[in-house]
Design an enzyme around this catalytic site. Structure first.
Site, PDB file in Angstrom:
ATOM      1  N   GLY A  19       0.823  -1.207   0.000  1.00 37.12           N
ATOM      2  CA  GLY A  19       0.000   0.000   0.000  1.00 37.12           C
ATOM      3  C   GLY A  19       0.853   1.251   0.000  1.00 37.12           C
ATOM      4  O   GLY A  19       2.078   1.187  -0.183  1.00 37.12           O
ATOM      5  N   GLU A  44      10.298  -2.323   3.716  1.00 41.77           N
ATOM      6  CA  GLU A  44       9.512  -2.168   2.482  1.00 41.77           C
ATOM      7  C   GLU A  44      10.404  -1.694   1.339  1.00 41.77           C
ATOM      8  O   GLU A  44      10.306  -2.178   0.209  1.00 41.77           O
ATOM      9  CB  GLU A  44       8.380  -1.159   2.707  1.00 41.77           C
ATOM     10  CG  GLU A  44       7.306  -1.685   3.646  1.00 41.77           C
ATOM     11  CD  GLU A  44       6.273  -0.657   4.048  1.00 41.77           C
ATOM     12  OE1 GLU A  44       5.234  -1.063   4.572  1.00 41.77           O
ATOM     13  OE2 GLU A  44       6.493   0.546   3.851  1.00 41.77           O
TER      14      GLU A  44
HETATM   15  C1  5RP Z   1       3.358   0.782   6.172  1.00 43.60           C
HETATM   16  C2  5RP Z   1       2.972   1.435   4.891  1.00 43.60           C
HETATM   17  C3  5RP Z   1       1.601   1.190   4.386  1.00 43.60           C
HETATM   18  O1  5RP Z   1       1.670   0.716   3.086  1.00 43.60           O
HETATM   19  C4  5RP Z   1       0.833   2.467   4.409  1.00 43.60           C
HETATM   20  O2  5RP Z   1       0.865   2.992   5.728  1.00 43.60           O
HETATM   21  C5  5RP Z   1      -0.613   2.276   3.955  1.00 43.60           C
HETATM   22  O3  5RP Z   1      -1.325   1.556   4.917  1.00 43.60           O
HETATM   23  P1  5RP Z   1      -2.861   1.256   4.788  1.00 43.60           P
HETATM   24  O4  5RP Z   1      -3.029   0.203   3.753  1.00 43.60           O
HETATM   25  O5  5RP Z   1      -3.250   0.778   6.182  1.00 43.60           O
HETATM   26  O6  5RP Z   1      -3.580   2.537   4.422  1.00 43.60           O
HETATM   27  O7  5RP Z   1       3.732   2.123   4.260  1.00 43.60           O
HETATM   28  O8  5RP Z   1       4.637   1.170   6.588  1.00 43.60           O
END
Ligand code: 5RP
Length: 219
Positions: free
Chosen positions: A83, A104
């Site tokens: 995401g 990530e």
């Molecule tokens: C985690 C991230 C996630 O991809 C980002 O925070 C999006 O999260 P969500 O799908 O809960 O909106 O970078 O470190």
């Protein structure tokens, strides 16, 4: 009117189309990815397993009996699904809302294709409304914060958070990010920064954007 959770579910389902057979895939972190993991479990027989970007995602994958590999055991990662907190029209992203940004970014660097899954609230013309997360070595916290003020930001320590790597997160408010690649490089060059949550040098290759009208595929 679809809810944000329904939009997230739609992109999580769509992402399965980007998962090749008989391979190990990269799996990100967050609420949208949690839905993707549920979907992945329904086709787990056609993949070999996953590399995970967080302890939280690892636990979810293992709960579904999806084998989790150490990245060092894997030399090919055809796809990484994750995401974003914000994504612009060039598919540059802000990530790290879940504090998993360093792992990530490492997995994204190895992957041949980064498939970003988000609902339309994350799609922006300019990055920076969402505070930019930066992972810092604990003893460098104050030094890095002062340098970030010089770059025009307002850093705040994320209270009560220690990353999976044992470090801290500074969330930088007030940035209007006109040049994401340059800012990513400038921040990453500060001593004590592990990495910043700008994913511009390694942007997404495909965005699956959950809209009221359906899932839009943007490349
Ligand atoms: C985690 C991230 C996630 O991809 C980002 O925070 C999006 O999260 P969500 O799908 O809960 O909106 O970078 O470190």
């Amino acid at each position: 009117m679809l809810t944000q959770d329904q939009l997230k579910l739609a992109v999580a389902k769509k992402a399965l189309e980007f998962v090749p057979d008989d391979c190990i895939i990269g799996v990100g972190t967050g609420s949208t990815v949690n839905l993707f993991i549920e979907e992945l479990a329904t086709i787990k027989g056609r993949i070999r397993g996953a590399v995970s970007s967080s302890e939280a995602s690892t636990a979810r994958l293992k709960a579904h009996h999806i084998p989790v590999y150490d990245l060092n055991e894997v030399d090919q990662l055809p796809v990484y699904v994750d995401g974003a907190d914000e994504i612009n029209h060039y598919l540059h992203m802000i990530k790290g809302g879940g504090a998993a940004l360093t792992r990530e970014k490492i997995i994204a660097s190895v992957a041949q294709q980064f498939v970003c899954i988000t609902d339309e609230s994350k799609y922006v013309t300019m990055l920076g409304h969402f505070p930019l997360p930066i992972e810092v070595i604990p003893m460098a916290r104050s030094y890095v914060a002062r340098e970030l003020v010089r770059l025009g930001g307002h850093p705040e320590l994320r209270q009560g958070v220690v990353t999976d790597n044992g470090n801290l997160i500074l969330d930088v408010h007030g940035l209007e990010i006109q040049k994401p690649v340059e800012l990513e490089e400038a921040i990453n060059h500060l001593v004590g920064v592990v990495t910043c949550g700008l994913f511009a040098r390694r942007r997404a290759d495909v965005l699956l954007l959950g809209r009221q009208s359906g899932v839009e595929v943007i490349r």
